[in-house]
Design a protein around this motif. Structure first.
Motif, short mmCIF file in Angstrom:
data_model
loop_
_atom_site.label_atom_id
_atom_site.label_comp_id
_atom_site.label_asym_id
_atom_site.label_seq_id
_atom_site.Cartn_x
_atom_site.Cartn_y
_atom_site.Cartn_z
N ARG A 84 17.14 14.56 16.56
CA ARG A 84 17.35 13.91 18.15
C ARG A 84 15.92 14.73 18.70
N LEU A 138 23.88 9.80 15.46
CA LEU A 138 22.94 9.29 16.28
C LEU A 138 23.54 8.28 16.88
N SER A 160 21.56 9.27 22.80
CA SER A 160 20.72 9.50 22.18
C SER A 160 19.84 8.19 23.06
#
Ligand code: NIG
Ligand code: FE
Length: 416
Positions: free
Chosen positions: A132, A169, A175
């Motif tokens: 991340r 993700l 994201s």
């Protein structure tokens, strides 16, 4: 009512089309000065002169951005990364500075195997958190689509763990990016199978491919001397294709082995690296429409000659550029430096470089239908630079020229 984004006073430059631009097409950008873009629910509905813009549509949520004449481009596509990994390898970087080679470190059990050891003991949560942070920096450099590979597990459990991290993700609305998963179980022969490459390939075919099916779009392999040579690569990739994966290869990275020719023979979507590709490999790839994904940051880091971008383009092939972010051969995800190296050392024009990082990157991920250019019908993945002219990109060497990043119609980064 729709969520609408309007960008006004934009100097728009974009490649055009729904497939990779090849050869001289790569230099052709469509430019609209005093332009406007309208996106509704994340899809571009208008890209053209402001003067011809349709009536502002009715919208409940309406965001208007005044680009004040700045350059507006499609979001960048980083179509080759090893985003998920345990640990770091700064010691190897120093050994290489003192003259050690990438392959000799790998043969001594370091290199990829050392990251495998670290990845096997790391939790999914911590892999996700680490990734991340990388993604956050990538978005700030204008990246709106990222490919991420497994390949630091080399056993079924850890390969699945890596793909779980990637897919978490990918499905995370926070994201702000589109993430594409690639299975790279064939990244190296793990220590448990040392000297038994064929048996590892058998195991991947029998056990791993069925286990990861549906969790990755692509299957990739490190086709290299003393890793997976041509026969093992062909056998594995045929099985992967049969299992429904699209194909990618790490090809001709360290020595000339024929990976490019194999990619063409098997109809791979891309062959990547290609520092030591043969002339026949270039011709075969151009003929077969395999995207040549070139990774200048890796050549730079390993002090290797750059891939022959000019030869690919002059022979009518499609070139994409990507970072290869990984903890070993290239610990960098710098889009600005990728652009500078492509223009300064690989002889690519800035227009070719933009196409390589947008529409051709999208094509290397089978996504040219939905992203990679600013055209009605495509998703609104758009960047606004700090300058009116995109020619600033290579000139401001290694520095970020991106001001605003829009992914699927929403602003996901603003660098002020
Ligand atoms: O793309 N060559 C193989 N794979 C990576 C490096 C992986 C690593 O060193 O951890 C590459 O260069
Ligand atoms: Fe790689």
């Amino acid at each position: 009512m729709k969520k609408t984004l309007i960008i006004k006073n934009a100097t728009i430059s974009t490649p055009v089309g729904h497939s990779a631009r090849k050869g001289e097409e790569m230099a052709a950008l469509h430019t609209i000065s005093e332009g406007a873009i309208i996106a509704e629910d994340g899809i571009i509905t208008y890209a053209g002169p402001m003067a011809d813009m349709p009536e502002t549509p009715q919208c409940s949520e309406c965001e208007i951005i005044d680009a004040e004449g700045r350059a507006v481009l499609p979001g960048f596509v980083d179509s080759h990364t090893h985003l998920i990994f345990g640990g770091y390898r700064p010691d190897e970087f120093e050994w290489r500075l003192k003259g050690d080679s990438y392959m000799s470190i790998m043969e001594r059990g370091g290199g990829i195997q050392s990251t495998v050891n670290a990845t096997r003991t790391e939790s999914v949560d911590s892999l996700v958190e680490k990734a991340r942070r990388f993604l956050h920096r990538m978005v700030a450099m204008g990246v709106t689509t990222v490919e991420a590979k497994s390949g630091y597990g080399l056993d079924t459990t850890t390969e699945l763990k890596m793909l779980e991290a990637i897919n978490r993700l990918a499905n995370d609305p926070q994201s702000g990016l589109r993430i594409v998963a690639t299975f790279l179980g064939a990244h190296a022969v793990p220590k448990e199978y040392k000297g038994r490459t064929g048996e590892y390939v058998d195991m991947m075919i029998a056990e791993m491919l069925p286990a990861v099916k549906g969790k990755a779009k692509f299957c990739d392999i490190f086709t290299e001397k003393n890793v997976f040579e041509i026969e093992d690569s062909r056998r594995f990739l045929l099985a992967a294709r049969e299992a429904g994966f699209e194909l990618k290869l790490h090809a001709d990275e360290i020595v000339t082995l024929g990976g490019a020719e194999l990619a063409a023979e098997l109809g791979a979507v891309s062959a990547d690296h290609l520092l030591h590709v043969s002339d026949k490999g270039i011709a075969d790839m151009a003929r077969a429409g395999v995207v040549a994904t070139l990774l200048p940051l890796t050549a730079f880091t390993l002090k290797e000659p750059y891939a022959p971008a000019r030869k690919f383009i002059d022979n009518g092939a499609a070139v994409a550029l990507a970072t290869d972010l990984n903890p070993g051969s290239c610990f960098s995800g710098s889009i600005p430096l990728t652009i500078a190296l492509a223009c300064i050392y690989m002889g690519m024009s800035i227009e070719e470089t933009i196409t390589a990082l947008t529409l051709n990157g999208a094509a290397a991920l089978g996504l040219a239908d939905i992203t990679g250019s600013i055209e009605p019908g495509k998703q609104a993945d758009i960047i606004i630079l700090n300058y009116p002219n995109y020619r600033m990109l290579p000139y401001y060497v290694g520095m970020n020229c991106v001001r605003t990043v829009i992914s699927r119609g929403s602003v996901v980064a603003q660098n002020d």
